[in-house]
Design a protein around this motif. Sequence first.
Motif, mmCIF file in Angstrom:
data_model
loop_
_atom_site.group_PDB
_atom_site.id
_atom_site.type_symbol
_atom_site.label_atom_id
_atom_site.label_comp_id
_atom_site.label_asym_id
_atom_site.label_seq_id
_atom_site.Cartn_x
_atom_site.Cartn_y
_atom_site.Cartn_z
ATOM 1 N N THR A 59 44.114 -11.921 50.022
ATOM 2 C CA THR A 59 43.899 -12.065 51.320
ATOM 3 C C THR A 59 44.683 -11.136 52.127
ATOM 4 O OG1 THR A 59 43.470 -14.641 51.117
ATOM 5 C CG2 THR A 59 43.831 -13.774 53.425
ATOM 6 N N THR A 60 43.931 -10.552 53.155
ATOM 7 C CA THR A 60 44.351 -9.426 54.187
ATOM 8 C C THR A 60 43.981 -10.119 55.422
ATOM 9 O OG1 THR A 60 44.145 -7.617 52.616
ATOM 10 C CG2 THR A 60 44.387 -7.163 54.728
ATOM 11 N N VAL A 61 44.924 -10.137 56.434
ATOM 12 C CA VAL A 61 44.634 -10.639 57.929
ATOM 13 C C VAL A 61 44.955 -9.826 58.869
ATOM 14 C CG1 VAL A 61 45.140 -12.481 59.566
ATOM 15 C CG2 VAL A 61 45.019 -12.864 57.203
ATOM 16 N N THR A 62 43.892 -9.344 59.785
ATOM 17 C CA THR A 62 44.242 -8.474 60.759
ATOM 18 C C THR A 62 43.956 -9.281 62.118
ATOM 19 O OG1 THR A 62 42.057 -7.531 60.839
ATOM 20 C CG2 THR A 62 43.419 -6.452 59.456
ATOM 21 N N SER A 63 44.174 -8.502 63.321
ATOM 22 C CA SER A 63 43.847 -9.121 64.593
ATOM 23 C C SER A 63 42.627 -9.452 64.933
ATOM 24 C CB SER A 63 44.383 -8.212 65.548
ATOM 25 O OG SER A 63 43.715 -7.097 65.769
ATOM 26 N N LYS A 64 41.728 -8.899 63.982
ATOM 27 C CA LYS A 64 40.238 -9.216 64.348
ATOM 28 C C LYS A 64 39.307 -10.168 63.231
ATOM 29 C CE LYS A 64 39.319 -5.300 67.110
ATOM 30 N NZ LYS A 64 38.679 -4.271 67.317
ATOM 31 N N ARG A 65 40.018 -10.048 61.867
ATOM 32 C CA ARG A 65 39.416 -10.587 60.951
ATOM 33 C C ARG A 65 40.246 -11.058 59.771
ATOM 34 N NH1 ARG A 65 35.654 -5.762 58.677
ATOM 35 N NH2 ARG A 65 37.318 -4.740 57.394
ATOM 36 N N SER A 66 39.722 -12.130 58.806
ATOM 37 C CA SER A 66 40.443 -12.177 57.537
ATOM 38 C C SER A 66 39.559 -11.854 56.652
ATOM 39 C CB SER A 66 40.944 -13.983 57.549
ATOM 40 O OG SER A 66 41.386 -14.191 56.546
ATOM 41 N N SER A 67 40.309 -11.222 55.461
ATOM 42 C CA SER A 67 39.311 -10.760 54.367
ATOM 43 C C SER A 67 39.905 -11.247 53.044
ATOM 44 C CB SER A 67 39.584 -9.102 54.592
ATOM 45 O OG SER A 67 38.886 -8.548 55.608
#
Length: 232
Positions: A74-82
């Motif tokens: 899992t990778t989380v940014t300010s706009k989405r979670s991948s």
Amino acid sequence: YKLSEQLPSLLWTLLALEHVFLWFVSDSLILRLEPNRLQFFDYDSLIFHCEGSHDPTGLKIVHRSKGELLRCQTTVTSKRSSCTIPIIFPEDSGQYWCESGDGKRSDIIHITVTDGPVILESPISVVEGEAVTLRCRRKTTSSNLSADFYKDGRFIRRSSTGNMSIPSVSKCDEGFYKCISVGRESAESLMAVQGETHQCYQIKFKNTCDITIFSCLLFMQCGRCTAEGTHC
């Protein structure tokens, strides 16, 4: 006089409604796949992107029968979670969606993972007017091979390159597609077409006689239909 007194309150009401509408639209969830297709070979890698929430840390990817995906990176940014799955298998086929902690859900995406030799590479969804290319791909070779393309179970086109291009997609192009190459068949996948058109109108002819009569009916007012033209 009464209208002028009520005008300020009406304006404030409209502004409040606009704020709620914009919040609702911006807070909708969208599930995207990378690569952008619905069919995969086993041992391929796949990335799910869940977008549209104000709190991406609370987003999760869900499989209809397996529940929340826990084995992904899992990778989380300010706009989405991948969510990255390095290796996928046929048992990973099925319906997926993403959801937030407050219960919002994205649309469902149905993917197919096969251990067979052929897949159809088609986008998840397209917008009316866009150009689209469907590709019939074999697992064992990267070279282009001839392929037959089918829509909703009916043969529509043969391609010597294994590609089928649609220059400008319409609602009439929406449907379930598959391909056959060197005697091996892919699974079917839905190509959804988004746009303002809600229905598809098609005129189907059984033979050339029907086409001739239809042409006569179209041009009868112009005097272009002759008795000889309607002979079958």
